[in-house]
Design a protein around this motif. Structure first.
Motif, PDB file in Angstrom:
ATOM      1  N   ALA A 176      21.487  34.509 -61.646  1.00 14.39           N
ATOM      2  CA  ALA A 176      20.442  33.715 -62.302  1.00 14.39           C
ATOM      3  C   ALA A 176      19.324  33.468 -61.301  1.00 14.39           C
ATOM      4  N   SER A 178      14.923  32.728 -60.433  1.00 18.13           N
ATOM      5  CA  SER A 178      13.579  32.302 -60.801  1.00 18.13           C
ATOM      6  C   SER A 178      12.597  33.250 -60.126  1.00 18.13           C
ATOM      7  N   TYR A 209      17.161  34.957 -66.353  1.00 15.79           N
ATOM      8  CA  TYR A 209      15.945  34.237 -65.959  1.00 15.79           C
ATOM      9  C   TYR A 209      15.825  32.981 -66.822  1.00 15.79           C
ATOM     10  N   PRO A 210      15.340  31.877 -66.253  1.00 17.33           N
ATOM     11  CA  PRO A 210      15.242  30.628 -67.020  1.00 17.33           C
ATOM     12  C   PRO A 210      14.110  30.667 -68.052  1.00 17.33           C
ATOM     13  N   TYR A 212      12.875  29.195 -72.109  1.00 23.76           N
ATOM     14  CA  TYR A 212      13.144  28.202 -73.148  1.00 23.76           C
ATOM     15  C   TYR A 212      12.318  28.548 -74.376  1.00 23.76           C
ATOM     16  N   SER A 235       8.329  30.016 -70.478  1.00 22.65           N
ATOM     17  CA  SER A 235       8.820  29.813 -69.117  1.00 22.65           C
ATOM     18  C   SER A 235       8.036  28.665 -68.498  1.00 22.65           C
ATOM     19  N   GLN A 333      18.459  36.732 -73.215  1.00 25.44           N
ATOM     20  CA  GLN A 333      18.248  35.795 -72.123  1.00 25.44           C
ATOM     21  C   GLN A 333      18.371  34.344 -72.597  1.00 25.44           C
ATOM     22  N   TRP A 337      21.193  31.778 -71.293  1.00 23.18           N
ATOM     23  CA  TRP A 337      20.799  30.544 -70.616  1.00 23.18           C
ATOM     24  C   TRP A 337      21.479  29.325 -71.239  1.00 23.18           C
ATOM     25  N   LEU A 345      19.538  27.378 -59.098  1.00 25.09           N
ATOM     26  CA  LEU A 345      18.798  28.632 -58.964  1.00 25.09           C
ATOM     27  C   LEU A 345      18.428  28.839 -57.505  1.00 25.09           C
TER      28      LEU A 345
END
Length: 456
Positions: A176, A178, A209-210, A212, A235, A333, A337, A345
């Motif tokens: 994981a 960033s 990858y973070p 939302y 992101s 993804q 997550w 991270l």
């Protein structure tokens, strides 16, 4: 969807077992509580994954270890009370005092599963592992440590700690990352040579990858600056009030996911060059194709990959049809997550178990090697208790043949030496008997001759 299924299993909290192996009275007291002490592991220090440590326990002086520890008895482990300073500070003082493991006791009754011993930002240089135990277990150990003893060394508490990993034949590894974090690229630089060691073995990598989501299914044309597809994939803003936006991060995430899917080896090369050359989010769109070309990646294949993962959808606003695109990679993804349970991270999950401790290329490589049911030859001699050989059966037969040959040669030589000794002994014995008989004959003859002369 297969990737989602692999990681939909809830991630195991990194808990282990601490066992008392002496003295007997403390062991009996602990047996009434299932015989083991539960602990959680800190996310700093070098954790000896797959291995076990045994040693004696001392109590910290001062008990909270916020200043230098005065080591009273030569022990391997030290018990420290939580409070008054950071976990990293306590463990650093334990390390400076020469201890191999720091055990932090909670200062209140609570479920330790919910407690994470976090790095305060200064823990990178710590080498020893550290664990966290409950207040009740800590008090039980403290009570015995403070009891009067006739011999401090022979009556010490002896502990066995297991840093077990979940072992499989096929290893699942999730990284994981960033995009805007320097720690991501530092780890990848360190891990790349170990990836090369393991790339022909059964290790399945996934990158996360973070991302939302503001709107799962867009129904109005709102242009969010940190999102694409009207809020479907977003992101965090990389520089807040700067020029960079989350949308730039999402677009670069797509490029990196496609490169990873096309060629993992060149993905590592790309990530290193990307870090060195693409220093701000607003540069990513123009910088990325140049880096791809530099490391030998076909940019047209990357663009095709992005298009192939897209599907066009529509919604109506005032009789106007508006299009937006979903992307299967980004959908995966988002699902990962929400299910992977990443604690930090960069974060690492191996066989659905959180990796904790100092994140370095070597440490993660060791953890992966210990997570194999049968470690491959590429792990070298790093895994305790294993000898790695290209073909163990052939080497076994060769070893047996050599042993038999050596034994045959030994017995043949022994027989030859024995025969030679017997012959020599027989020859010497026979010669001695002949010499004795000759001497007796000569004496007899001389005696007879003498008597004959006297008679005359």
């Amino acid at each position: 969807m297969l990737i989602i299924a692999l990681f939909f299993i809830s991630i195991e909290l990194t808990l282990g077992k601490l066992k008392v192996i002496g003295p007997e009275e403390l062991k009996q007291e602990l047996d009434q509580k299932n015989g083991e002490i539960k602990f959680s592991i800190a996310n700093f220090g070098n954790i000896p994954w797959g291995r076990r440590l045994s040693g004696t326990l001392d109590i910290s002086d001062p008990i909270e270890a916020c200043t230098q520890i005065n080591q009273t008895v030569k022990s391997h482990f030290v018990l420290i009370k939580r409070g008054s300073c950071s976990f990293v500070t306590k463990v650093r003082h334990a390390q400076n005092a020469g201890y191999q493991l720091a055990i932090i006791e909670d200062n209140k009754e609570e479920i330790i599963d919910n407690i994470t011993m976090s790095d305060d930002g200064t823990g990178y240089g710590l080498q020893i592992p550290s664990i966290f135990i409950s207040k009740s277990d800590g008090e039980m150990l403290t009570k015995y440590l403070k009891m009067p003893k006739a011999d401090l060394e022979t009556e010490q508490i002896q502990l066995l700690i297991k840093f077990d990993v979940r072992q499989q034949e096929n290893i699942d590894v999730l990284f994981a990352f960033s995009i805007s974090s320097g720690e991501t690229y530092k780890f990848l630089r360190e891990y790349q040579p170990y990836y090369e060691k393991l790339k022909h073995d059964n290790v399945n990598y996934t990158v996360l990858y973070p991302l939302y989501q503001i709107i799962p299914i867009p129904d109005r044309p709102i242009d969010y600056q940190n999102c694409i597809s009207y809020g479907k994939y977003c992101s965090p803003d990389p520089d807040r009030s700067g020029i960079g936006t989350g949308r730039m991060i999402v677009e670069e995430t797509l490029r990196q996911l496609c490169i990873f899917n096309l060629t993992k080896t060149k993905w590592f090369d790309y990530m290193q060059s990307f870090r060195d050359n693409c220093t701000s989010a607003q540069q990513y769109e123009t910088c990325s194709p140049k880096v791809q070309q530099e490391v030998g990646i076909d940019n047209q294949l990357v663009e095709k990959c992005i298009r192939d993962q897209q599907e066009t959808h529509t919604f109506q606003i005032n009789n106007e049809t508006i299009n937006y695109k979903s992307n299967q990679f980004l959908e995966t993804q988002l699902s990962l997550w929400n299910t992977a349970g990443v604690q930090q991270l960069p974060g690492i999950i191996i066989n659905h178990q959180d990796y904790l401790g100092k994140i370095t290329g070597a440490n993660v490589f060791f953890d992966i090697c210990y997570s194999f049911e049968t470690p491959p030859e590429s792990c070298g001699n790093y895994v305790d208790g294993y000898i790695f050989q290209p073909d163990q059966s052939i080497n076994l037969y060769l070893t047996i043949a050599i042993i038999i040959t050596v034994m045959v040669i030994f017995f043949v030589l022994l027989f030859c030496v024995y025969t030679k000794l017997i012959r020599r002994e027989f020859k010497e014995s026979s010669q001695a008997q002949v010499n004795e008989m000759v001497s007796q004959y000569i004496q007899f003859y001389e005696s007879k001759d003498k008597k004959s002369k006297e008679a005359i």
